[in-house]
Design a protein around this motif. Structure first.
Motif, PDB file in Angstrom:
ATOM      1  N   ASN A 104       1.543   1.891  -1.772  1.00  0.00           N
ATOM      2  CA  ASN A 104       1.596   0.431  -2.589  1.00  0.00           C
ATOM      3  C   ASN A 104       1.699  -0.658  -1.736  1.00  0.00           C
ATOM      4  O   ASN A 104       2.071  -0.675  -0.700  1.00  0.00           O
ATOM      5  N   LYS A 105       0.698  -1.521  -2.230  1.00  0.00           N
ATOM      6  CA  LYS A 105       0.310  -2.844  -1.165  1.00  0.00           C
ATOM      7  C   LYS A 105       1.675  -3.837  -0.856  1.00  0.00           C
ATOM      8  O   LYS A 105       1.764  -4.232   0.137  1.00  0.00           O
ATOM      9  N   LYS A 106       2.706  -3.983  -1.954  1.00  0.00           N
ATOM     10  CA  LYS A 106       3.731  -4.795  -1.666  1.00  0.00           C
ATOM     11  C   LYS A 106       4.874  -4.117  -0.672  1.00  0.00           C
ATOM     12  O   LYS A 106       5.102  -4.493   0.251  1.00  0.00           O
ATOM     13  N   SER A 107       5.139  -2.876  -1.100  1.00  0.00           N
ATOM     14  CA  SER A 107       6.168  -2.307  -0.226  1.00  0.00           C
ATOM     15  C   SER A 107       5.771  -1.207   0.955  1.00  0.00           C
ATOM     16  O   SER A 107       6.635  -1.027   1.717  1.00  0.00           O
ATOM     17  N   GLY A 108       4.425  -0.957   0.841  1.00  0.00           N
ATOM     18  CA  GLY A 108       3.813  -0.043   1.882  1.00  0.00           C
ATOM     19  C   GLY A 108       4.332   1.394   1.623  1.00  0.00           C
ATOM     20  O   GLY A 108       4.122   1.862   2.662  1.00  0.00           O
TER      21      GLY A 108
END
Length: 157
Positions: A104-108
């Motif tokens: 997930n790009k936002k949360s990593g």
């Protein structure tokens, strides 16, 4: 033994395909002017003798060219499915299983996606079905044959 029969699209499925077609064509129309600008800039640099800029320009041009071809091909497949007006109900044995890891790009955070190969198509399935089913067992799902958009959750038979 593999079975596949054609079923007409419902109005909701047809709308889903139309939205997908419009999105793909929109991406094509946005990328095309950028690609043409980069191509023109490339030729201008070549004929002007400015070769340093080409090192950066070539990867960007390749990226946009690839994006244009991919979105155009996807648009054509969806358009062809809409013209035929039918989906396939596939009942086939599982030929293979695959897990894909993504981030997930936002949360990593990392997560897993589960896929089964059956009837010549690769479909995404739930973790529960992936764990439950074995190769050779039969599943059933409905799919647009050219764009491979799945309309029903695959289920074990």
């Amino acid at each position: 033994m593999q079975m596949s029969n054609s079923i007409p699209f419902t109005e909701k499925e047809s709308d889903k395909l139309k939205n997908e077609r419009n999105a793909d064509f929109g991406c094509f129309l946005i990328s095309l002017p950028i690609f043409l600008f980069l191509s023109g800039l490339f030729f201008w640099m070549v004929f002007s003798g400015i070769l340093r800029g080409l090192i950066l320009l070539i990867p960007f041009g390749f990226f946009f060219g690839y994006f244009i071809v991919k979105s155009f091909r996807s648009w054509r497949k969806v358009r062809f499915d809409l013209r035929t007006g039918s989906k396939q109900n596939v009942i086939a044995p599982v030929e293979g299983k695959r897990v894909k890891f993504e981030r997930n790009k936002k949360s990593g955070k990392r997560y897993r996606l589960f896929f089964l190969r059956a009837g010549g198509f690769t479909v995404r399935v739930s973790n529960a079905l992936y764990d439950e089913i074995k190769e050779g067992e039969f599943i059933e799902f409905q799919i647009a044959p050219h764009s491979e958009i799945v309309f029903s959750e695959p289920k074990k038979l």
